[in-house]
Design an enzyme around this catalytic site. Structure first.
Site, mmCIF file in Angstrom:
data_model
loop_
_atom_site.group_PDB
_atom_site.id
_atom_site.type_symbol
_atom_site.label_atom_id
_atom_site.label_comp_id
_atom_site.label_asym_id
_atom_site.label_seq_id
_atom_site.Cartn_x
_atom_site.Cartn_y
_atom_site.Cartn_z
ATOM 1 N N PHE A 6 0.807 -1.229 0.000
ATOM 2 C CA PHE A 6 0.000 0.000 0.000
ATOM 3 C C PHE A 6 0.836 1.274 0.000
ATOM 4 O O PHE A 6 0.344 2.341 -0.371
ATOM 5 C CB PHE A 6 -0.929 0.011 1.230
ATOM 6 N N CYS B 240 9.680 1.803 3.380
ATOM 7 C CA CYS B 240 10.503 0.634 3.713
ATOM 8 C C CYS B 240 11.955 1.044 3.965
ATOM 9 O O CYS B 240 12.746 0.248 4.448
ATOM 10 C CB CYS B 240 10.423 -0.399 2.623
ATOM 11 N N GLU C 225 8.971 -4.906 13.227
ATOM 12 C CA GLU C 225 8.746 -3.776 12.321
ATOM 13 C C GLU C 225 7.518 -3.001 12.805
ATOM 14 O O GLU C 225 6.450 -3.588 13.005
ATOM 15 C CB GLU C 225 8.513 -4.270 10.888
ATOM 16 N N SER D 274 5.199 -7.218 3.349
ATOM 17 C CA SER D 274 5.762 -7.618 4.646
ATOM 18 C C SER D 274 6.535 -8.940 4.515
ATOM 19 O O SER D 274 6.316 -9.717 3.576
ATOM 20 C CB SER D 274 4.637 -7.759 5.660
ATOM 21 N N LYS E 129 -1.319 -7.245 -9.387
ATOM 22 C CA LYS E 129 -2.331 -7.199 -8.326
ATOM 23 C C LYS E 129 -1.886 -6.099 -7.361
ATOM 24 O O LYS E 129 -0.972 -6.285 -6.565
ATOM 25 C CB LYS E 129 -2.460 -8.518 -7.568
ATOM 26 N N GLU F 114 -4.940 -3.981 -2.153
ATOM 27 C CA GLU F 114 -6.388 -3.737 -2.087
ATOM 28 C C GLU F 114 -6.699 -2.524 -1.210
ATOM 29 O O GLU F 114 -7.835 -2.084 -1.124
ATOM 30 C CB GLU F 114 -7.133 -4.980 -1.589
HETATM 31 P P1 NAD Z 1 1.395 -6.732 3.024
HETATM 32 O O1 NAD Z 1 2.419 -7.795 3.078
HETATM 33 O O2 NAD Z 1 0.277 -6.776 4.014
HETATM 34 O O3 NAD Z 1 0.669 -6.740 1.583
HETATM 35 C C1 NAD Z 1 1.417 -6.690 0.385
HETATM 36 C C2 NAD Z 1 0.642 -7.401 -0.715
HETATM 37 O O4 NAD Z 1 0.469 -8.781 -0.341
HETATM 38 C C3 NAD Z 1 -0.754 -6.833 -0.947
HETATM 39 O O5 NAD Z 1 -0.985 -6.781 -2.328
HETATM 40 C C4 NAD Z 1 -1.673 -7.822 -0.242
HETATM 41 O O6 NAD Z 1 -2.927 -7.956 -0.872
HETATM 42 C C5 NAD Z 1 -0.907 -9.133 -0.338
HETATM 43 N N1 NAD Z 1 -1.135 -9.993 0.834
HETATM 44 C C6 NAD Z 1 -1.293 -9.591 2.128
HETATM 45 N N2 NAD Z 1 -1.453 -10.667 2.937
HETATM 46 C C7 NAD Z 1 -1.405 -11.757 2.138
HETATM 47 C C8 NAD Z 1 -1.518 -13.150 2.385
HETATM 48 N N3 NAD Z 1 -1.697 -13.626 3.614
HETATM 49 N N4 NAD Z 1 -1.421 -13.991 1.341
HETATM 50 C C9 NAD Z 1 -1.236 -13.526 0.083
HETATM 51 N N5 NAD Z 1 -1.135 -12.208 -0.208
HETATM 52 C C10 NAD Z 1 -1.222 -11.330 0.801
HETATM 53 O O7 NAD Z 1 2.160 -5.345 3.067
HETATM 54 P P2 NAD Z 1 1.545 -3.870 3.172
HETATM 55 O O8 NAD Z 1 0.976 -3.676 4.543
HETATM 56 O O9 NAD Z 1 0.709 -3.566 1.997
HETATM 57 O O10 NAD Z 1 2.886 -2.996 3.017
HETATM 58 C C11 NAD Z 1 3.753 -2.720 4.079
HETATM 59 C C12 NAD Z 1 4.899 -3.692 4.116
HETATM 60 O O11 NAD Z 1 5.605 -3.655 2.890
HETATM 61 C C13 NAD Z 1 5.922 -3.350 5.191
HETATM 62 O O12 NAD Z 1 6.336 -4.539 5.806
HETATM 63 C C14 NAD Z 1 7.060 -2.719 4.403
HETATM 64 O O13 NAD Z 1 8.327 -2.816 5.027
HETATM 65 C C15 NAD Z 1 7.003 -3.504 3.154
HETATM 66 N N6 NAD Z 1 7.647 -2.820 2.048
HETATM 67 C C16 NAD Z 1 8.877 -3.259 1.673
HETATM 68 C C17 NAD Z 1 9.542 -2.634 0.638
HETATM 69 C C18 NAD Z 1 10.904 -3.100 0.230
HETATM 70 O O14 NAD Z 1 11.425 -2.571 -0.723
HETATM 71 N N7 NAD Z 1 11.488 -4.066 0.890
HETATM 72 C C19 NAD Z 1 8.947 -1.552 -0.033
HETATM 73 C C20 NAD Z 1 7.676 -1.140 0.360
HETATM 74 C C21 NAD Z 1 7.038 -1.781 1.416
#
Ligand code: NAD
Length: 491
Positions: A151, A283, A384, A228, A175, A178
């Protein structure tokens, strides 16, 4: 946009999802419902994959110089619609308008770098590897590839992948998160106007069902993920078990080390921008400060002043320097982590909980928060937070500080603030993080460098952006050929 339900973008057109399951998209500052997002069904991923497979037959034969033309047009369109895009990002994601605009700049740079495809797709060759035998390595696109994004950067993160994938000759399925689907909807309008052939780019909105359908679909050859760590691990293992290429960027908890010889005025300004910019939901945000020796008191005092003087508000209000966090649930989680820190013995120097922004009383706001004396063995020091909360630890020497940096499971970024070159060199040489800053708070690689997370912040081999992007999205083929003169037919 009305408060209707967003569509998917499949085979060159906007199509309503077949699913009746929807989620409201709320402005994090006002909690107003902006639109609904469909949680698409697995069959919709199949429709996208079929359209992409069909389009791939022609797209891979399109000369690379032609394939990059829609990217040039897309860049111009993003620039023309920059203000509208920035407003959409702020409304759905919460960051300030200036932060949204900066994100758009980073997104544009990835489109620019992807237009280097005619050079990046070049292979290598040697004549006469044996007498009269030549060997060539060429790059070919994989086919249909997909990305799943978080997000916090609704435009930039999808564009860490999309331009490289299509410039290399692949067809692409995204994708988006959401939680922030509106930005990609707008981008697909621009994609349509840029003249990409139908089926080259698709967006399927949804959550876990869509992800699982991507991970299991036999036509999808590679998966890129940012989010994450728990989800990154899940996606990496399921995608690779299904024989796909995967690059999965995970979470972060980025330390910055402050030496006593650092320029404290600029260091604290940069540290506050890094820790509290985008409400700490970057991040590469600094989330842990490790002061060395006598740096401790001055750094803490100045940082607390810089943090307390930040104007928190709605990102579209001109004076706002920091917006809300993404959801109410996220706000609750962050506040609970601050309470955990307190229970584990940390001192709350600046408490951003239970604060309201006038006019936006229901918004998901947390003001800048600073915790001092966070123990290296505490649960908080390893979790985190992903919010505007900065933890402070202390070390007696650079060696002890580096040991604390390397003791964390994450390895996304680490920075040092010092005026001593030898200390800086020791730091960059020894830290086990993939993106390193020296007198810099957000060491974000430019689009022509790989975004190099390490350890629990990355699962895979080739990173996002630049040359790594082209390598990830291509298969190498080696051809060894022999054409003896005596075998040639005589005319
Ligand atoms: P998230 O992991 O909750 O979601 C990321 C994506 O995964 C979304 O599209 C979501 O729909 C999908 N998703 C979530 N749970 C899932 C599951 N159980 N099974 C399958 N798909 C699933 O992350 P977020 O809250 O959207 O973003 C924040 C996180 O992203 C933080 O941990 C941040 O550190 C990380 N991030 C990392 C970087 C990097 O470059 N390493 C960059 C941006 C964000």
């Amino acid at each position: 946009m009305t408060k209707s339900t967003l569509t998917n973008f499949i085979n060159g057109g906007f199509v309503a999802s077949k699913s009746l399951d929807v989620l409201p998209i709320k402005n994090p500052a006002t909690t107003e419902i902006l639109i609904y997002v469909p949680l698409s069904a697995k069959t919709e991923v199949d429709s996208a994959a079929q359209a992409a497979s069909l389009a791939f037959k022609e797209w891979r034969r399109t000369p690379v110089g032609e394939r990059i033309q829609p990217l040039f047009r897309l860049k111009a369109l993003v620039e023309q619609h920059r203000d509208e895009l920035a407003q959409i990002i702020t409304r759905e994601c919460g960051k300030t308008y200036a932060e949204s605009d900066a994100e758009i700049q980073r997104a544009i740079e990835n489109i620019e770098v992807a237009t280097s495809a005619p050079i990046m797709m070049q292979g290598i060759n040697n004549e006469d590897i044996a007498r009269g035998i030549d060997e060539h390595m060429i790059r070919q696109p994989l086919g249909v590839v997909a990305a799943i994004t978080p997000f916090n950067f609704p435009l930039m993160v999808p564009l860490w992948f999309m331009p490289y994938a299509v410039a290399a000759g692949n067809c692409f399925i995204l994708k988006p998160s959401e939680k922030v689907p509106m930005t990609m909807h707008k981008l697909m309008e621009l994609v349509s106007a840029a003249g990409f052939p139908k089926g080259v780019l698709q967006v399927v909105n949804g959550a876990r069902d869509v992800v699982d359908a991507i991970l299991d679909h036999p036509a999808i050859r590679a998966v890129s993920f940012v989010g994450s760590t728990a989800v990154a691990k899940y996606i990496y293992s399921r995608a690779t078990a299904n024989g796909k290429r995967a690059q999965c960027q995970g979470g972060a908890k980025n330390p910055i080390v402050i030496m006593p010889d650092a320029d404290m005025e600029t260091t604290t300004r940069i540290a506050a921008d890094s820790a509290f910019g985008c409400a700490g939901q970057r991040c590469l945000a600094a989330s842990v400060g490790i002061t060395v020796g006598t740096a401790r008191n001055e750094f803490l005092e100045r940082l607390a002043d810089a943090a307390a003087s930040r104007t928190v508000g709605y990102g579209l209000d001109k004076n706002a320097q920091m917006g809300p966090v993404i959801t109410e649930e996220s706000k609750g989680r962050i506040e609970n982590l601050v309470a955990l820190g307190e229970r584990e013995g940390a001192t709350v120097v600046l408490d951003g909980r239970n604060r309201k922004v006038a006019g936006y009383e229901d918004g998901n706001f947390i003001f800048p928060t600073i915790l001092d004396n966070v123990s290296a063995t505490s649960e908080l020091s390893r979790t985190e937070i992903f919010g505007p909360v900065f933890s402070l630890m202390h070390a007696d020497s650079i060696e002890e500080a580096i040991a604390l940096v390397n003791d964390r499971a994450y390895g996304n970024a680490a920075s040092i603030f010092t005026s001593n070159g030898a200390t800086a060199r020791q730091f960059r040489y020894e830290v086990t993080s993939g993106n390193v800053g020296i007198n810099l708070g957000v060491p974000a690689p430019m689009a022509y460098f790989p975004f190099s997370g390490w350890r629990e912040s990355f699962f895979g081999d080739l990173h996002a952006q630049g040359a790594h992007g082209f390598e990830f999205y291509t298969e190498t083929k080696v051809i060894i050929e022999r054409w003896p003169k005596e075998w040639s037919r005589k005319f």
